[in-house]
Design a protein around this motif. Structure first.
Motif, mmCIF file in Angstrom:
data_model
loop_
_atom_site.group_PDB
_atom_site.id
_atom_site.type_symbol
_atom_site.label_atom_id
_atom_site.label_comp_id
_atom_site.label_asym_id
_atom_site.label_seq_id
_atom_site.Cartn_x
_atom_site.Cartn_y
_atom_site.Cartn_z
ATOM 1 N N MET A 197 15.120 -84.649 -61.337
ATOM 2 C CA MET A 197 15.874 -83.732 -62.173
ATOM 3 C C MET A 197 17.306 -83.656 -61.674
ATOM 4 S SD MET A 197 14.632 -80.252 -63.466
ATOM 5 C CE MET A 197 15.394 -78.796 -63.766
ATOM 6 N N THR A 198 18.244 -83.648 -62.608
ATOM 7 C CA THR A 198 19.655 -83.572 -62.281
ATOM 8 C C THR A 198 20.037 -82.121 -62.007
ATOM 9 O OG1 THR A 198 19.961 -85.397 -63.807
ATOM 10 C CG2 THR A 198 21.927 -84.250 -63.140
ATOM 11 N N ASP A 199 21.067 -81.927 -61.178
ATOM 12 C CA ASP A 199 21.528 -80.571 -60.915
ATOM 13 C C ASP A 199 21.967 -79.889 -62.205
ATOM 14 O OD1 ASP A 199 21.123 -80.861 -58.204
ATOM 15 O OD2 ASP A 199 23.180 -81.486 -57.805
ATOM 16 N N ILE A 200 21.609 -78.638 -62.347
ATOM 17 C CA ILE A 200 22.000 -77.850 -63.514
ATOM 18 C C ILE A 200 23.355 -77.219 -63.199
ATOM 19 C CG2 ILE A 200 21.366 -75.930 -65.005
ATOM 20 C CD1 ILE A 200 19.513 -78.471 -65.106
ATOM 21 N N LEU A 201 24.288 -77.341 -64.138
ATOM 22 C CA LEU A 201 25.649 -76.895 -63.883
ATOM 23 C C LEU A 201 25.891 -75.425 -64.184
ATOM 24 C CD1 LEU A 201 27.603 -79.982 -65.247
ATOM 25 C CD2 LEU A 201 26.923 -79.474 -62.903
ATOM 26 N N ASP A 202 25.093 -74.799 -65.008
ATOM 27 C CA ASP A 202 25.319 -73.395 -65.326
ATOM 28 C C ASP A 202 24.016 -72.731 -65.772
ATOM 29 O OD1 ASP A 202 25.084 -73.638 -68.275
ATOM 30 O OD2 ASP A 202 26.943 -74.759 -68.088
ATOM 31 N N ASN A 203 24.100 -71.444 -65.937
ATOM 32 C CA ASN A 203 22.929 -70.660 -66.322
ATOM 33 C C ASN A 203 23.033 -70.075 -67.726
ATOM 34 O OD1 ASN A 203 21.497 -70.939 -63.854
ATOM 35 N ND2 ASN A 203 22.947 -69.532 -62.913
ATOM 36 N N GLY A 204 23.953 -70.599 -68.541
ATOM 37 C CA GLY A 204 24.076 -70.139 -69.919
ATOM 38 C C GLY A 204 25.165 -69.107 -70.082
ATOM 39 N N PRO A 205 25.207 -68.439 -71.230
ATOM 40 C CA PRO A 205 24.216 -68.477 -72.287
ATOM 41 C C PRO A 205 24.123 -69.859 -72.923
ATOM 42 C CG PRO A 205 26.171 -67.340 -73.058
ATOM 43 C CD PRO A 205 26.370 -67.636 -71.604
ATOM 44 N N PHE A 206 22.994 -70.112 -73.591
ATOM 45 C CA PHE A 206 22.743 -71.408 -74.208
ATOM 46 C C PHE A 206 22.615 -71.251 -75.723
ATOM 47 C CE2 PHE A 206 20.764 -71.947 -69.928
ATOM 48 C CZ PHE A 206 21.673 -72.882 -69.447
ATOM 49 N N TYR A 207 22.972 -72.350 -76.409
ATOM 50 C CA TYR A 207 23.007 -72.347 -77.866
ATOM 51 C C TYR A 207 22.324 -73.596 -78.424
ATOM 52 C CZ TYR A 207 26.785 -69.180 -76.601
ATOM 53 O OH TYR A 207 27.522 -68.171 -76.034
ATOM 54 N N HIS A 208 21.762 -73.442 -79.629
ATOM 55 C CA HIS A 208 21.165 -74.564 -80.350
ATOM 56 C C HIS A 208 21.671 -74.509 -81.789
ATOM 57 C CE1 HIS A 208 18.106 -77.573 -81.406
ATOM 58 N NE2 HIS A 208 17.979 -76.883 -82.540
ATOM 59 N N GLY A 209 22.294 -75.602 -82.237
ATOM 60 C CA GLY A 209 22.807 -75.670 -83.594
ATOM 61 C C GLY A 209 21.831 -76.374 -84.515
ATOM 62 N N THR A 210 21.616 -75.811 -85.711
ATOM 63 C CA THR A 210 20.643 -76.340 -86.656
ATOM 64 C C THR A 210 20.944 -75.818 -88.053
ATOM 65 O OG1 THR A 210 18.272 -76.538 -87.105
ATOM 66 C CG2 THR A 210 19.028 -74.429 -86.223
ATOM 67 N N LYS A 211 20.191 -76.295 -89.018
ATOM 68 C CA LYS A 211 20.246 -75.727 -90.364
ATOM 69 C C LYS A 211 18.953 -74.975 -90.684
ATOM 70 C CE LYS A 211 23.751 -78.716 -92.178
ATOM 71 N NZ LYS A 211 24.002 -80.101 -92.504
ATOM 72 N N ALA A 212 18.092 -74.848 -89.705
ATOM 73 C CA ALA A 212 16.831 -74.116 -89.893
ATOM 74 C C ALA A 212 17.095 -72.613 -89.890
ATOM 75 C CB ALA A 212 15.851 -74.471 -88.788
ATOM 76 N N ASP A 213 16.348 -71.880 -90.699
ATOM 77 C CA ASP A 213 16.434 -70.427 -90.760
ATOM 78 C C ASP A 213 15.380 -69.864 -89.811
ATOM 79 O OD1 ASP A 213 16.904 -67.807 -91.458
ATOM 80 O OD2 ASP A 213 15.901 -67.944 -93.397
ATOM 81 N N LEU A 214 15.822 -69.344 -88.682
ATOM 82 C CA LEU A 214 14.904 -68.880 -87.634
ATOM 83 C C LEU A 214 15.092 -67.391 -87.378
ATOM 84 C CD1 LEU A 214 15.527 -71.858 -85.195
ATOM 85 C CD2 LEU A 214 13.597 -71.575 -86.767
ATOM 86 N N GLN A 215 14.135 -66.820 -86.674
ATOM 87 C CA GLN A 215 14.158 -65.402 -86.324
ATOM 88 C C GLN A 215 14.102 -65.243 -84.813
ATOM 89 O OE1 GLN A 215 14.460 -63.162 -88.866
ATOM 90 N NE2 GLN A 215 14.524 -64.990 -90.168
ATOM 91 N N VAL A 216 14.593 -64.105 -84.323
ATOM 92 C CA VAL A 216 14.476 -63.793 -82.901
ATOM 93 C C VAL A 216 13.002 -63.850 -82.531
ATOM 94 C CG1 VAL A 216 14.732 -61.960 -81.181
ATOM 95 C CG2 VAL A 216 16.591 -62.437 -82.789
ATOM 96 N N GLY A 217 12.706 -64.517 -81.432
ATOM 97 C CA GLY A 217 11.334 -64.679 -80.961
ATOM 98 C C GLY A 217 10.723 -66.018 -81.325
ATOM 99 N N ASP A 218 11.288 -66.708 -82.344
ATOM 100 C CA ASP A 218 10.787 -68.036 -82.701
ATOM 101 C C ASP A 218 10.993 -69.010 -81.550
ATOM 102 O OD1 ASP A 218 10.081 -67.150 -85.221
ATOM 103 O OD2 ASP A 218 11.712 -68.193 -86.269
ATOM 104 N N LEU A 219 10.143 -70.016 -81.489
ATOM 105 C CA LEU A 219 10.256 -71.052 -80.469
ATOM 106 C C LEU A 219 10.688 -72.367 -81.122
ATOM 107 C CD1 LEU A 219 7.055 -70.402 -78.335
ATOM 108 C CD2 LEU A 219 9.417 -69.711 -77.827
ATOM 109 N N LEU A 220 11.708 -72.982 -80.552
ATOM 110 C CA LEU A 220 12.139 -74.317 -80.956
ATOM 111 C C LEU A 220 11.428 -75.306 -80.048
ATOM 112 C CD1 LEU A 220 15.913 -73.483 -81.117
ATOM 113 C CD2 LEU A 220 14.504 -74.125 -83.061
ATOM 114 N N THR A 221 10.820 -76.324 -80.642
ATOM 115 C CA THR A 221 10.038 -77.267 -79.852
ATOM 116 C C THR A 221 10.479 -78.701 -80.119
ATOM 117 O OG1 THR A 221 8.352 -77.410 -81.571
ATOM 118 C CG2 THR A 221 8.020 -75.742 -79.859
ATOM 119 N N ALA A 222 10.140 -79.566 -79.201
ATOM 120 C CA ALA A 222 10.353 -80.998 -79.369
ATOM 121 C C ALA A 222 9.342 -81.522 -80.381
ATOM 122 C CB ALA A 222 10.175 -81.694 -78.016
ATOM 123 N N GLY A 223 9.481 -82.801 -80.746
ATOM 124 C CA GLY A 223 8.509 -83.424 -81.630
ATOM 125 C C GLY A 223 9.001 -83.628 -83.049
ATOM 126 N N PHE A 224 10.310 -83.427 -83.264
ATOM 127 C CA PHE A 224 10.868 -83.619 -84.596
ATOM 128 C C PHE A 224 11.764 -84.857 -84.609
ATOM 129 C CE2 PHE A 224 9.622 -79.231 -84.488
ATOM 130 C CZ PHE A 224 9.062 -79.045 -85.750
#
Length: 132
Positions: A1-28
Motif C-alpha cells: 500500500m502506498t502512503d496516504i497523503l491526507d485524511n480528507g474530506p473526500f469527494y466522489h463525482g457522479t451523475k447518480a442520485d444518492l442519499q446520505v448513508g448510501d454506499l458506493l461500491t466497486a463492480g461497475f
C-alpha cells in the motif's frame, strides 16, 4: 500500500442520485473504458477533481459531488499517480471497500461546454490500459 497523503474530506463525482448513508461500491463499468468492470471505487480530496469526474460520468442525471467516507483501506490511484504525475498531486484514491455518502457538495467550479468537449476528446484518444 502506498502512503496516504491526507485524511480528507473526500469527494466522489457522479451523475447518480444518492442519499446520505448510501454506499458506493466497486463492480461497475469504467466511465473511460466501458468494457472494463472496475475492481475499485475512486474518490479524491479535491472537490473540483470530483466535479470533473461528475462531468465526464456516463448517464443523463445531474452532475453531483458527494462527500464520502472510506469504510476500509484505500491507496493512491495508480492510474494518475506516478504513472502520469509524480506523487499524487490530484489527491486521487481508490478502495475495494465501499464509500459511505455523508453529504453532498453543491458549490464547485463546473466545466464549461468547451472544457467538457476538450476532456471528452482527450479521453477518446487515451492509449494504454486502466490499472484495475
Amino acid at each position: 500500500m502506498t502512503d496516504i497523503l491526507d485524511n480528507g474530506p473526500f469527494y466522489h463525482g457522479t451523475k447518480a442520485d444518492l442519499q446520505v448513508g448510501d454506499l458506493l461500491t466497486a463492480g461497475f463499468r469504467s466511465n473511460y473504458q466501458p468494457e472494463i468492470i472496475m475492481n475499485h471505487i475512486y474518490f479524491t480530496a479535491l472537490a473540483n477533481g470530483a466535479g470533473l469526474a461528475a462531468a465526464l460520468a456516463k448517464g443523463d442525471g445531474d452532475e453531483r459531488i458527494y462527500i464520502v467516507e472510506p469504510t476500509g483501506s484505500f491507496e493512491n490511484d495508480p492510474n494518475v499517480t506516478d504513472k502520469k504525475f509524480p506523487g499524487n498531486p490530484t489527491r486521487s484514491y481508490r478502495s475495494q471497500a465501499p464509500l459511505k455518502v455523508i453529504g453532498e457538495l453543491t458549490d464547485w467550479v463546473r466545466l464549461t461546454p468547451g472544457e467538457r468537449q476538450q476532456w471528452n476528446e482527450k479521453l477518446a484518444n487515451i492509449k494504454g490500459e486502466i490499472i484495475n
